[in-house]
Scaffold this motif. Sequence first.
Motif, PDB file in Angstrom:
ATOM      1  N   MET A 148       0.832  -1.209   0.000  1.00 53.07           N
ATOM      2  CA  MET A 148       0.000   0.000   0.000  1.00 53.07           C
ATOM      3  C   MET A 148       0.862   1.252   0.000  1.00 53.07           C
ATOM      4  SD  MET A 148      -3.033  -0.939   2.517  1.00 53.07           S
ATOM      5  CE  MET A 148      -4.196  -2.188   2.066  1.00 53.07           C
ATOM      6  N   LEU A 149       1.953   1.206   0.757  1.00 51.01           N
ATOM      7  CA  LEU A 149       2.858   2.361   0.752  1.00 51.01           C
ATOM      8  C   LEU A 149       3.486   2.534  -0.630  1.00 51.01           C
ATOM      9  CD1 LEU A 149       4.586   1.884   4.226  1.00 51.01           C
ATOM     10  CD2 LEU A 149       3.324   3.925   3.520  1.00 51.01           C
ATOM     11  N   ASP A 150       3.676   1.432  -1.334  1.00 48.62           N
ATOM     12  CA  ASP A 150       4.270   1.473  -2.663  1.00 48.62           C
ATOM     13  C   ASP A 150       3.237   1.795  -3.746  1.00 48.62           C
ATOM     14  OD1 ASP A 150       6.632   1.280  -4.130  1.00 48.62           O
ATOM     15  OD2 ASP A 150       6.225  -0.771  -4.742  1.00 48.62           O
ATOM     16  N   GLY A 151       1.985   1.907  -3.350  1.00 48.22           N
ATOM     17  CA  GLY A 151       0.938   2.218  -4.319  1.00 48.22           C
ATOM     18  C   GLY A 151       0.524   1.028  -5.168  1.00 48.22           C
ATOM     19  N   LEU A 152       0.965  -0.166  -4.796  1.00 47.41           N
ATOM     20  CA  LEU A 152       0.616  -1.348  -5.592  1.00 47.41           C
ATOM     21  C   LEU A 152      -0.759  -1.887  -5.224  1.00 47.41           C
ATOM     22  CD1 LEU A 152       4.032  -3.243  -5.324  1.00 47.41           C
ATOM     23  CD2 LEU A 152       3.122  -2.094  -7.344  1.00 47.41           C
ATOM     24  N   GLN A 153      -1.229  -1.505  -4.049  1.00 49.60           N
ATOM     25  CA  GLN A 153      -2.518  -1.981  -3.575  1.00 49.60           C
ATOM     26  C   GLN A 153      -3.246  -0.864  -2.868  1.00 49.60           C
ATOM     27  OE1 GLN A 153      -1.887  -5.350  -1.059  1.00 49.60           O
ATOM     28  NE2 GLN A 153      -2.432  -6.773  -2.669  1.00 49.60           N
ATOM     29  N   ARG A 154      -4.565  -0.963  -2.874  1.00 52.50           N
ATOM     30  CA  ARG A 154      -5.343   0.085  -2.210  1.00 52.50           C
ATOM     31  C   ARG A 154      -6.043  -0.474  -0.986  1.00 52.50           C
ATOM     32  NH1 ARG A 154      -6.715   4.345  -5.569  1.00 52.50           N
ATOM     33  NH2 ARG A 154      -8.777   4.523  -4.646  1.00 52.50           N
ATOM     34  N   PRO A 155      -6.188   0.358   0.028  1.00 52.14           N
ATOM     35  CA  PRO A 155      -6.906  -0.098   1.211  1.00 52.14           C
ATOM     36  C   PRO A 155      -8.380  -0.347   0.893  1.00 52.14           C
ATOM     37  CG  PRO A 155      -5.919   2.095   1.581  1.00 52.14           C
ATOM     38  CD  PRO A 155      -5.700   1.747   0.150  1.00 52.14           C
ATOM     39  N   SER A 156      -9.025  -1.273   1.629  1.00 56.70           N
ATOM     40  CA  SER A 156     -10.473  -1.427   1.503  1.00 56.70           C
ATOM     41  C   SER A 156     -11.154  -0.257   2.193  1.00 56.70           C
ATOM     42  CB  SER A 156     -10.932  -2.728   2.161  1.00 56.70           C
ATOM     43  OG  SER A 156     -10.211  -3.816   1.666  1.00 56.70           O
ATOM     44  N   GLU A 157     -10.547   0.159   3.305  1.00 52.81           N
ATOM     45  CA  GLU A 157     -11.029   1.354   4.009  1.00 52.81           C
ATOM     46  C   GLU A 157      -9.829   2.142   4.473  1.00 52.81           C
ATOM     47  OE1 GLU A 157     -13.943   0.764   7.219  1.00 52.81           O
ATOM     48  OE2 GLU A 157     -14.336  -1.137   6.185  1.00 52.81           O
ATOM     49  N   GLY A 158     -10.023   3.433   4.670  1.00 54.95           N
ATOM     50  CA  GLY A 158      -8.943   4.276   5.151  1.00 54.95           C
ATOM     51  C   GLY A 158      -8.070   4.771   4.009  1.00 54.95           C
ATOM     52  N   ALA A 159      -6.935   5.380   4.354  1.00 52.11           N
ATOM     53  CA  ALA A 159      -6.104   6.004   3.327  1.00 52.11           C
ATOM     54  C   ALA A 159      -4.621   5.971   3.702  1.00 52.11           C
ATOM     55  CB  ALA A 159      -6.544   7.455   3.141  1.00 52.11           C
ATOM     56  N   VAL A 160      -3.797   5.957   2.660  1.00 51.85           N
ATOM     57  CA  VAL A 160      -2.348   6.086   2.851  1.00 51.85           C
ATOM     58  C   VAL A 160      -1.929   7.383   2.170  1.00 51.85           C
ATOM     59  CG1 VAL A 160      -0.097   5.100   2.277  1.00 51.85           C
ATOM     60  CG2 VAL A 160      -1.991   3.591   2.906  1.00 51.85           C
ATOM     61  N   GLU A 161      -1.326   8.265   2.926  1.00 48.36           N
ATOM     62  CA  GLU A 161      -0.943   9.563   2.355  1.00 48.36           C
ATOM     63  C   GLU A 161       0.552   9.755   2.517  1.00 48.36           C
ATOM     64  OE1 GLU A 161      -3.289  12.089   4.838  1.00 48.36           O
ATOM     65  OE2 GLU A 161      -5.122  11.080   4.162  1.00 48.36           O
ATOM     66  N   ILE A 162       1.205  10.079   1.411  1.00 46.75           N
ATOM     67  CA  ILE A 162       2.657  10.309   1.470  1.00 46.75           C
ATOM     68  C   ILE A 162       2.935  11.719   0.964  1.00 46.75           C
ATOM     69  CG2 ILE A 162       4.927   9.500   0.734  1.00 46.75           C
ATOM     70  CD1 ILE A 162       3.776   6.776   0.238  1.00 46.75           C
ATOM     71  N   THR A 163       3.790  12.433   1.686  1.00 44.83           N
ATOM     72  CA  THR A 163       4.130  13.785   1.279  1.00 44.83           C
ATOM     73  C   THR A 163       5.273  13.724   0.278  1.00 44.83           C
ATOM     74  OG1 THR A 163       3.657  14.395   3.543  1.00 44.83           O
ATOM     75  CG2 THR A 163       4.736  16.067   2.174  1.00 44.83           C
ATOM     76  N   LYS A 164       4.991  14.177  -0.929  1.00 45.45           N
ATOM     77  CA  LYS A 164       6.036  14.141  -1.945  1.00 45.45           C
ATOM     78  C   LYS A 164       6.886  15.398  -1.851  1.00 45.45           C
ATOM     79  CE  LYS A 164       6.778  13.078  -6.822  1.00 45.45           C
ATOM     80  NZ  LYS A 164       7.971  12.309  -6.474  1.00 45.45           N
ATOM     81  N   ALA A 165       8.223  15.215  -1.869  1.00 54.23           N
ATOM     82  CA  ALA A 165       9.087  16.369  -1.671  1.00 54.23           C
ATOM     83  C   ALA A 165       9.836  16.761  -2.934  1.00 54.23           C
ATOM     84  CB  ALA A 165      10.085  16.071  -0.558  1.00 54.23           C
ATOM     85  N   SER A 166       9.990  15.807  -3.841  1.00 55.22           N
ATOM     86  CA  SER A 166      10.882  16.070  -4.966  1.00 55.22           C
ATOM     87  C   SER A 166      10.221  15.626  -6.255  1.00 55.22           C
ATOM     88  CB  SER A 166      12.172  15.283  -4.744  1.00 55.22           C
ATOM     89  OG  SER A 166      12.826  15.057  -5.959  1.00 55.22           O
ATOM     90  N   SER A 167      10.518  16.339  -7.344  1.00 55.32           N
ATOM     91  CA  SER A 167       9.897  15.932  -8.603  1.00 55.32           C
ATOM     92  C   SER A 167      10.806  14.995  -9.386  1.00 55.32           C
ATOM     93  CB  SER A 167       9.554  17.158  -9.435  1.00 55.32           C
ATOM     94  OG  SER A 167      10.731  17.893  -9.620  1.00 55.32           O
ATOM     95  N   ASP A 168      12.089  14.923  -9.026  1.00 50.83           N
ATOM     96  CA  ASP A 168      12.947  14.053  -9.834  1.00 50.83           C
ATOM     97  C   ASP A 168      13.433  12.800  -9.105  1.00 50.83           C
ATOM     98  OD1 ASP A 168      15.029  16.856  -9.626  1.00 50.83           O
ATOM     99  OD2 ASP A 168      15.163  15.102  -8.327  1.00 50.83           O
TER     100      ASP A 168
END
Length: 260
Positions: free
Chosen positions: A58-78
Amino acid sequence: MVENAARPVKAVIRNVSKVYRGRTDVPALDTVDAVVYEGEFLTIVGPSGCGKSTLLRMLDGLQRPSEGAVEITKASSDRPLTSMVFQDYSVYPWMSVFDNVALGLARSTLSKAEKAERVREWLDRMDLGKFESAYPMELSGGMLQRVAIARALVAEPEILLMDEPFAALDAQLRRRLQEELLEIVGNTGRTVVFVTHSLEEAILLGDRILVMSARPGRIVDSVDVPFPRPRDPELRTSPGFRDLEERLWTILKDHADHRV
Ligand SMILES: Nc1ncnc2c1ncn2[C@@H]1O[C@H](COP(=O)(O)OP(=O)(O)OP(=O)(O)O)[C@@H](O)[C@H]1O
Ligand SMILES: [Mg+2]
Protein backbone atom coordinates in the motif's frame (compact mmCIF):
# COMPACT_ATOMS: atom_id res chain seq x y z
CA MET A 1 -1.30 5.93 17.74
CA VAL A 2 0.01 9.17 19.23
CA GLU A 3 1.99 11.24 16.76
CA ASN A 4 5.06 13.15 17.75
CA ALA A 5 4.04 16.63 16.67
CA ALA A 6 7.63 17.89 16.64
CA ARG A 7 8.77 15.54 13.89
CA PRO A 8 8.07 15.96 10.18
CA VAL A 9 5.82 13.20 8.95
CA LYS A 10 6.58 11.51 5.63
CA ALA A 11 3.68 9.09 5.38
CA VAL A 12 0.43 8.59 7.22
CA ILE A 13 -1.50 5.35 7.31
CA ARG A 14 -4.93 6.36 8.47
CA ASN A 15 -7.50 3.82 9.68
CA VAL A 16 -6.48 1.37 7.00
CA SER A 17 -8.31 -1.93 6.72
CA LYS A 18 -7.86 -4.47 3.99
CA VAL A 19 -10.06 -7.41 3.11
CA TYR A 20 -9.03 -9.68 0.26
CA ARG A 21 -12.26 -10.64 -1.45
CA GLY A 22 -12.62 -14.16 -2.77
CA ARG A 23 -14.55 -17.34 -2.21
CA THR A 24 -13.87 -16.66 1.44
CA ASP A 25 -12.97 -13.13 2.40
CA VAL A 26 -9.61 -12.71 4.12
CA PRO A 27 -9.37 -9.75 6.47
CA ALA A 28 -5.68 -8.87 6.30
CA LEU A 29 -5.45 -5.53 8.11
CA ASP A 30 -7.73 -4.06 10.74
CA THR A 31 -7.84 -0.27 11.20
CA VAL A 32 -4.13 0.30 11.05
CA ASP A 33 -3.02 3.74 12.14
CA ALA A 34 0.63 4.63 11.80
CA VAL A 35 3.00 7.36 10.71
CA VAL A 36 6.40 7.18 9.08
CA TYR A 37 8.58 10.10 10.10
CA GLU A 38 10.90 11.84 7.68
CA GLY A 39 14.37 10.32 7.77
CA GLU A 40 13.61 7.46 10.12
CA PHE A 41 14.44 3.81 9.69
CA LEU A 42 11.18 2.15 10.67
CA THR A 43 11.06 -1.60 11.08
CA ILE A 44 7.87 -3.64 11.20
CA VAL A 45 7.59 -7.01 12.92
CA GLY A 46 4.63 -9.30 13.30
CA PRO A 47 3.52 -12.89 12.97
CA SER A 48 3.38 -14.63 9.62
CA GLY A 49 0.40 -13.58 7.53
CA CYS A 50 -0.46 -10.54 9.65
CA GLY A 51 -0.47 -8.18 6.68
CA LYS A 52 3.06 -6.75 6.71
CA SER A 53 3.57 -7.16 2.96
CA THR A 54 0.08 -5.83 2.34
CA LEU A 55 0.97 -2.70 4.27
CA LEU A 56 4.20 -2.21 2.32
CA ARG A 57 2.43 -2.73 -0.99
CA MET A 58 0.00 0.00 0.00
CA LEU A 59 2.86 2.36 0.75
CA ASP A 60 4.27 1.47 -2.66
CA GLY A 61 0.94 2.22 -4.32
CA LEU A 62 0.62 -1.35 -5.59
CA GLN A 63 -2.52 -1.98 -3.57
CA ARG A 64 -5.34 0.08 -2.21
CA PRO A 65 -6.91 -0.10 1.21
CA SER A 66 -10.47 -1.43 1.50
CA GLU A 67 -11.03 1.35 4.01
CA GLY A 68 -8.94 4.28 5.15
CA ALA A 69 -6.10 6.00 3.33
CA VAL A 70 -2.35 6.09 2.85
CA GLU A 71 -0.94 9.56 2.35
CA ILE A 72 2.66 10.31 1.47
CA THR A 73 4.13 13.78 1.28
CA LYS A 74 6.04 14.14 -1.95
CA ALA A 75 9.09 16.37 -1.67
CA SER A 76 10.88 16.07 -4.97
CA SER A 77 9.90 15.93 -8.60
CA ASP A 78 12.95 14.05 -9.83
CA ARG A 79 13.16 11.27 -7.28
CA PRO A 80 10.70 8.39 -7.19
CA LEU A 81 8.39 8.49 -4.22
CA THR A 82 9.05 4.89 -3.24
CA SER A 83 10.93 1.86 -4.38
CA MET A 84 10.65 -1.63 -3.03
CA VAL A 85 13.01 -4.51 -2.42
CA PHE A 86 11.07 -7.78 -2.37
CA GLN A 87 11.97 -10.92 -0.49
CA ASP A 88 12.56 -13.07 -3.55
CA TYR A 89 15.26 -11.17 -5.45
CA SER A 90 13.07 -9.74 -8.14
CA VAL A 91 15.59 -9.26 -10.92
CA TYR A 92 15.03 -9.76 -14.64
CA PRO A 93 16.87 -12.86 -15.83
CA TRP A 94 17.24 -11.59 -19.38
CA MET A 95 19.00 -8.38 -18.36
CA SER A 96 22.59 -7.92 -17.26
CA VAL A 97 23.40 -6.84 -13.73
CA PHE A 98 24.13 -3.34 -14.99
CA ASP A 99 20.80 -3.10 -16.82
CA ASN A 100 18.88 -4.48 -13.86
CA VAL A 101 20.31 -1.76 -11.63
CA ALA A 102 19.86 0.89 -14.31
CA LEU A 103 16.14 0.10 -14.30
CA GLY A 104 16.03 2.00 -11.04
CA LEU A 105 16.84 5.13 -13.05
CA ALA A 106 14.45 4.42 -15.91
CA ARG A 107 12.41 7.52 -15.19
CA SER A 108 15.29 9.73 -14.17
CA THR A 109 16.15 12.84 -16.15
CA LEU A 110 19.89 12.29 -15.69
CA SER A 111 22.03 11.97 -18.83
CA LYS A 112 23.08 8.53 -19.98
CA ALA A 113 26.61 9.11 -18.71
CA GLU A 114 25.39 10.30 -15.31
CA LYS A 115 23.14 7.28 -15.04
CA ALA A 116 26.00 4.93 -15.86
CA GLU A 117 28.14 6.60 -13.23
CA ARG A 118 25.46 6.27 -10.59
CA VAL A 119 24.82 2.63 -11.47
CA ARG A 120 28.55 1.81 -11.22
CA GLU A 121 28.81 3.64 -7.93
CA TRP A 122 26.08 1.43 -6.44
CA LEU A 123 27.45 -1.72 -8.01
CA ASP A 124 30.76 -0.95 -6.33
CA ARG A 125 29.11 -0.29 -2.99
CA MET A 126 27.30 -3.60 -3.25
CA ASP A 127 30.52 -5.38 -4.20
CA LEU A 128 29.20 -6.17 -7.65
CA GLY A 129 31.60 -4.02 -9.64
CA LYS A 130 33.12 -6.98 -11.44
CA PHE A 131 29.76 -8.44 -12.36
CA GLU A 132 28.12 -5.62 -14.27
CA SER A 133 28.02 -7.67 -17.48
CA ALA A 134 26.94 -10.88 -15.80
CA TYR A 135 23.41 -12.25 -16.03
CA PRO A 136 21.33 -13.25 -13.00
CA MET A 137 21.65 -16.99 -13.69
CA GLU A 138 25.38 -16.66 -13.09
CA LEU A 139 24.91 -15.15 -9.64
CA SER A 140 24.24 -16.53 -6.16
CA GLY A 141 21.10 -15.64 -4.19
CA GLY A 142 23.00 -13.14 -2.10
CA MET A 143 24.38 -11.41 -5.16
CA LEU A 144 20.93 -11.27 -6.74
CA GLN A 145 19.55 -9.63 -3.65
CA ARG A 146 22.38 -7.09 -3.75
CA VAL A 147 21.39 -6.33 -7.35
CA ALA A 148 17.81 -5.74 -6.20
CA ILE A 149 18.99 -3.51 -3.35
CA ALA A 150 21.27 -1.52 -5.68
CA ARG A 151 18.36 -1.03 -8.08
CA ALA A 152 16.18 0.35 -5.29
CA LEU A 153 18.89 2.57 -3.84
CA VAL A 154 20.25 3.99 -7.09
CA ALA A 155 16.92 5.68 -7.61
CA GLU A 156 17.22 7.50 -4.27
CA PRO A 157 13.54 7.05 -3.52
CA GLU A 158 11.96 9.31 -0.95
CA ILE A 159 10.94 6.16 0.92
CA LEU A 160 12.81 2.91 0.58
CA LEU A 161 10.54 -0.09 1.22
CA MET A 162 12.13 -3.42 2.07
CA ASP A 163 10.06 -6.57 2.53
CA GLU A 164 12.11 -9.15 4.38
CA PRO A 165 14.96 -8.54 1.97
CA PHE A 166 17.39 -10.87 3.72
CA ALA A 167 15.01 -13.63 4.77
CA ALA A 168 16.05 -16.12 2.12
CA LEU A 169 19.77 -15.69 2.67
CA ASP A 170 22.06 -17.81 4.79
CA ALA A 171 22.96 -16.47 8.21
CA GLN A 172 26.42 -15.27 7.27
CA LEU A 173 25.32 -13.37 4.21
CA ARG A 174 22.38 -11.96 6.06
CA ARG A 175 24.73 -10.48 8.62
CA ARG A 176 26.95 -9.04 5.94
CA LEU A 177 24.07 -7.35 4.18
CA GLN A 178 22.65 -6.07 7.47
CA GLU A 179 26.00 -4.48 8.15
CA GLU A 180 26.20 -3.01 4.66
CA LEU A 181 22.73 -1.60 5.03
CA LEU A 182 23.62 -0.16 8.42
CA GLU A 183 26.48 1.69 6.78
CA ILE A 184 24.71 2.73 3.62
CA VAL A 185 21.36 3.93 4.81
CA GLY A 186 21.75 3.94 8.55
CA ASN A 187 23.76 7.11 8.61
CA THR A 188 22.28 9.04 5.73
CA GLY A 189 18.92 10.04 7.10
CA ARG A 190 16.99 8.15 4.45
CA THR A 191 13.41 7.20 5.14
CA VAL A 192 13.19 3.42 5.19
CA VAL A 193 10.35 1.04 6.04
CA PHE A 194 11.75 -2.44 6.58
CA VAL A 195 9.68 -5.55 7.29
CA THR A 196 11.32 -8.47 9.03
CA HIS A 197 10.54 -11.59 11.01
CA SER A 198 13.72 -11.17 12.98
CA LEU A 199 13.53 -9.12 16.17
CA GLU A 200 17.31 -8.91 16.19
CA GLU A 201 17.32 -7.42 12.70
CA ALA A 202 14.52 -5.02 13.63
CA ILE A 203 16.51 -3.70 16.59
CA LEU A 204 19.89 -3.60 14.91
CA LEU A 205 18.62 -1.60 11.93
CA GLY A 206 15.65 0.36 13.20
CA ASP A 207 15.15 3.71 14.89
CA ARG A 208 11.67 2.58 15.78
CA ILE A 209 9.80 -0.70 15.63
CA LEU A 210 6.11 -1.19 14.90
CA VAL A 211 4.79 -4.41 16.34
CA MET A 212 1.78 -5.97 14.64
CA SER A 213 -0.77 -8.46 15.96
CA ALA A 214 -1.77 -11.68 14.27
CA ARG A 215 -4.11 -11.41 11.28
CA PRO A 216 -6.04 -9.27 10.74
CA GLY A 217 -3.02 -7.15 11.59
CA ARG A 218 -3.21 -4.17 13.86
CA ILE A 219 -0.39 -2.04 15.22
CA VAL A 220 -0.09 -3.03 18.85
CA ASP A 221 2.98 -1.03 19.82
CA SER A 222 5.58 1.42 18.60
CA VAL A 223 8.91 0.94 20.34
CA ASP A 224 11.80 3.39 20.08
CA VAL A 225 15.24 1.83 19.68
CA PRO A 226 17.51 3.78 22.00
CA PHE A 227 20.89 2.92 20.47
CA PRO A 228 22.75 5.81 18.83
CA ARG A 229 24.24 5.69 15.34
CA PRO A 230 26.61 4.84 13.88
CA ARG A 231 25.84 1.39 15.22
CA ASP A 232 28.31 -1.38 15.59
CA PRO A 233 27.00 -4.85 14.77
CA GLU A 234 28.57 -5.94 18.07
CA LEU A 235 25.63 -4.16 19.65
CA ARG A 236 23.79 -7.45 19.26
CA THR A 237 25.58 -8.93 22.22
CA SER A 238 25.00 -6.06 24.63
CA PRO A 239 22.61 -6.59 27.56
CA GLY A 240 20.44 -3.61 26.53
CA PHE A 241 19.93 -5.17 23.12
CA ARG A 242 18.86 -8.51 24.55
CA ASP A 243 16.51 -6.80 27.04
CA LEU A 244 14.79 -4.97 24.20
CA GLU A 245 14.53 -8.19 22.20
CA GLU A 246 12.89 -9.85 25.20
CA ARG A 247 10.46 -6.94 25.59
CA LEU A 248 9.44 -7.13 21.93
CA TRP A 249 9.05 -10.87 22.18
CA THR A 250 6.67 -10.43 25.10
CA ILE A 251 4.57 -7.89 23.18
CA LEU A 252 4.42 -10.23 20.18
CA LYS A 253 3.43 -13.20 22.31
CA ASP A 254 0.68 -11.23 24.01
CA HIS A 255 -0.82 -10.44 20.61
CA ALA A 256 -0.05 -13.67 18.82
CA ASP A 257 -3.75 -14.22 18.31
CA HIS A 258 -5.82 -11.22 19.27
CA ARG A 259 -9.04 -12.80 17.99
CA VAL A 260 -9.12 -15.16 20.99
N1 LIG B 1 -3.61 -11.22 -3.19
C1 LIG B 1 -4.16 -11.84 -2.14
N2 LIG B 1 -5.35 -12.46 -2.21
C2 LIG B 1 -5.91 -13.07 -1.16
N3 LIG B 1 -5.34 -13.12 0.07
C3 LIG B 1 -4.16 -12.53 0.20
C4 LIG B 1 -3.49 -11.86 -0.87
N4 LIG B 1 -2.32 -11.37 -0.42
C5 LIG B 1 -2.26 -11.72 0.87
N5 LIG B 1 -3.35 -12.40 1.25
C6 LIG B 1 -3.64 -12.90 2.61
O1 LIG B 1 -3.67 -11.78 3.47
C7 LIG B 1 -3.02 -12.07 4.70
C8 LIG B 1 -1.86 -11.10 4.88
O2 LIG B 1 -0.88 -11.35 3.88
P1 LIG B 1 0.52 -10.62 3.82
O3 LIG B 1 1.30 -11.26 2.73
O4 LIG B 1 0.31 -9.17 3.75
O5 LIG B 1 1.12 -11.01 5.26
P2 LIG B 1 2.61 -10.96 5.79
O6 LIG B 1 2.56 -10.44 7.18
O7 LIG B 1 3.47 -10.25 4.83
O8 LIG B 1 2.99 -12.51 5.83
P3 LIG B 1 4.44 -13.18 5.82
O9 LIG B 1 5.01 -12.92 7.17
O10 LIG B 1 4.15 -14.64 5.62
O11 LIG B 1 5.22 -12.57 4.71
C9 LIG B 1 -2.59 -13.53 4.61
O12 LIG B 1 -3.55 -14.32 5.24
C10 LIG B 1 -2.55 -13.80 3.13
O13 LIG B 1 -2.82 -15.15 2.86
MG1 LIG C 1 5.13 -10.83 3.73
